[in-house]
Design an enzyme around this catalytic site. Structure first.
Site, PDB file in Angstrom:
ATOM      1  N   LYS A 172      -2.454  -2.036  -3.135  1.00 52.06           N
ATOM      2  CA  LYS A 172      -3.514  -1.177  -2.573  1.00 52.06           C
ATOM      3  C   LYS A 172      -3.127   0.277  -2.777  1.00 52.06           C
ATOM      4  CE  LYS A 172      -6.042  -0.177   1.682  1.00 52.06           C
ATOM      5  NZ  LYS A 172      -6.733  -0.774   2.823  1.00 52.06           N
ATOM      6  N   GLU A 196       0.824  -1.221   0.000  1.00 57.12           N
ATOM      7  CA  GLU A 196       0.000   0.000   0.000  1.00 57.12           C
ATOM      8  C   GLU A 196       0.855   1.266   0.000  1.00 57.12           C
ATOM      9  OE1 GLU A 196      -2.688   0.491   3.347  1.00 57.12           O
ATOM     10  OE2 GLU A 196      -3.578   2.278   2.470  1.00 57.12           O
TER      11      GLU A 196
HETATM   12  P1  13P Z   1      -9.420   4.215   4.116  1.00 57.60           P
HETATM   13  O1  13P Z   1     -10.254   3.460   3.110  1.00 57.60           O
HETATM   14  O2  13P Z   1     -10.234   4.831   5.226  1.00 57.60           O
HETATM   15  O3  13P Z   1      -8.461   5.156   3.457  1.00 57.60           O
HETATM   16  O4  13P Z   1      -8.529   3.134   4.875  1.00 57.60           O
HETATM   17  C1  13P Z   1      -7.932   2.129   4.163  1.00 57.60           C
HETATM   18  C2  13P Z   1      -6.663   1.745   4.781  1.00 57.60           C
HETATM   19  O5  13P Z   1      -6.431   0.602   5.090  1.00 57.60           O
HETATM   20  C3  13P Z   1      -5.659   2.792   4.997  1.00 57.60           C
HETATM   21  O6  13P Z   1      -4.447   2.205   5.325  1.00 57.60           O
END
Ligand code: 13P
Length: 340
Positions: free
Chosen positions: A219, A177
Site C-alpha cells: 500500500k 504501507e
Molecule cells: P487515506 O486514503 O485517507 O490516506 O487513508 C488510507 C490509510 O489507510 C492511511 O493509513
C-alpha cells in the site's frame, strides 16, 4: 504451513473491479473527522457511522475488503450481527490495523518510527479468531530539508518486514504501507526519489525476513508533488511517474498494489488510479485502499444525523463505484458530477 490461504486472500483483495475501504481511523483520527461535521465522537456514533458504510447497498460490488480499527472489529450492526460476520457473508474480507502509530524516533528530530511489534503475535492470534484475514501497518516518511534520513527509512522498513513476517506466520495477509507524505512543497521528482529509496529498502527487508511476496499487498503513496508545490504535477505525470517507480522497485511476485489517497481529493485519487490502469500490461493488480477519498463525501452527506443516513450511503456507494471503474481504467474526469 503452506501459503495457499494467504495467496487466495490476497487475490480476493485485489479482484477485478474492486478495492479496499480503509475505515481503520484510530480514536484520535475519527474524532478529527467528526469534529468537521460537529459530531461528538462517542462509541455509538463511531458504530453508527461504520454501520452506514458497511451496510451500504451494493458496496460489495466494488469493495473487496475493509480495514477495521480494534474497537470496530468487536462491534455489531444495530440488529446484533458482528460487523466481521456481516461483511464476510457478503464476500468482503475483514482486515485490521495492527500498528500502534508513528511515534517520534529518538535521536532523529522530525522523523517517526511506527510502534506495535511487542505482543503482536498474540494480538494477531486474537484478530484471526475475530475474523480478520489481513492486517495493515503504516510507516510514515516525511519529506523536508535534509529529510528523510536513510536510517529512519531503514528502521521503518525493518519494522514493516518484522510485522509482515509475523502476519504470515499467523495466516494473515500483511498490507505493507510505507507512506511518503504529500505535505510540503516538494516536487514530483523529489517524491519519486524518496519513494524509490523507501521501496528499495522495504523490499530488501521483506526478503531478508523471508516474507512470501505472493501473500502480501503493498500500500504505497502515489508519486505526486507536495500539496504546497508551486508547480503541481499533472495527472498524466503522476500516473507515469508512479508506474515507472513501482516497476523499478516492486517485484512482479507481489499480487497487488492498493494505493492510499493521502489527502488527494476523491476525483484526483480516482483519476490517477484510472490513468495508471489504462496503461495496461502491468505485472501486478493496481487498486485503491482509500480512506478519505472514499469517505469524505459520505461523512458530509450524513452529517451525523439520522435524516442523513441514506444520503451518506448514496455518497459512499457513488465513490466506491467510481473507484471500481478507476480500478479498471474506466473513470473519466467529470463522471462524478453525473453520477447519482
Ligand atoms: P487515506 O486514503 O485517507 O490516506 O487513508 C488510507 C490509510 O489507510 C492511511 O493509513
Amino acid at each position: 504451513m503452506g501459503f495457499a490461504d494467504l495467496e487466495s486472500v490476497a487475490a480476493a483483495m485485489v479482484a477485478a473491479g474492486k478495492g479496499i475501504l480503509a475505515a481503520d481511523e484510530s480514536s484520535g483520527t475519527i474524532k478529527k473527522r467528526f469534529d468537521k461535521i460537529g459530531l461528538e465522537s462517542t462509541e455509538e456514533a463511531r458504530r453508527t457511522y461504520r454501520e452506514l458504510l458497511f451496510t451500504t447497498p451494493a458496496m460489495a460490488q466494488s469493495i473487496s475488503g475493509v480495514i477495521f480499527y480494534d474497537e470496530t472489529l468487536r462491534q455489531k450492526t444495530s440488529s446484533g450481527v458482528p460487523f466481521t460476520e456481516y461483511l464476510t457473508k457478503l464476500g468482503v474480507v475483514p482486515g485490521i490495523k495492527v500498528d500502534m502509530g508513528a511515534k517520534p524516533m529518538a535521536g532523529f528530530p522530525n522523523e517517526t518510527i511506527t510502534e506495535g511489534l511487542d505482543g503482536l503475535r498474540e494480538r494477531l492470534m486474537e484478530y484471526y479468531k475475530l475474523g480478520a484475514r489481513f492486517a495493515k501497518w503504516r510507516a510514515v516518511i516525511d519529506i523536508g530539508a535534509g529529510l528523510p534520513t536513510s536510517y529512519a527509512i531503514h528502521a521503518n522498513a525493518q519494522a514493516l518486514a518484522r510485522y509482515a513476517a509475523l502476519c504470515q506466520e499467523q495466516n494473515i495477509v500483511p498490507i505493507v504501507e510505507p507512506e511518503v507524505l504529500m505535505d510540503g512543497g516538494h516536487t514530483l521528482e523529489r517524491c519519486e526519489e524518496v519513494t524509490s529509496a523507501v521501496l528499495l529498502e522495504v523490499f530488501q527487508e521483506l526478503e531478508g525476513h523471508r516474507v512470501h511476496l505472493e501473500g502480501m499487498i503493498l500500500k504505497p503513496n502515489m508519486v505526486i508533488s507536495g500539496k504546497k508545490c508551486a508547480q503541481p504535477a499533472t495527472p498524466e505525470q503522476v500516473a507515469a511517474a508512479t508506474v515507472r517507480c513501482l516497476k523499478r522497485h516492486v517485484p512482479g511476485a507481489v499480487p497487488g498494489i492498493a494505493f492510499l489517497s493521502g489527502g488527494q481529493s476523491p476525483a484526483e485519487a480516482a483519476l490517477h488510479l484510472s490513468l495508471m490502469n489504462a496503461v495496461g500490461n502491468l505485472p501486478w493488480h493496481l487498486t485503491f485502499s482509500y480512506g478519505r477519498a472514499l469517505q469524505d463525501a459520505a461523512l458530509s452527506a450524513w452529517g451525523g444525523k439520522p435524516a442523513g443516513f441514506a444520503a451518506g450511503q448514496n455518497a459512499f456507494a457513488k465513490w466506491a463505484r467510481l473507484n471500481g471503474l478507476a480500478r479498471n481504467g474506466r473513470f473519466k474526469p467529470g463522471m462524478e458530477a453525473q453520477a447519482a
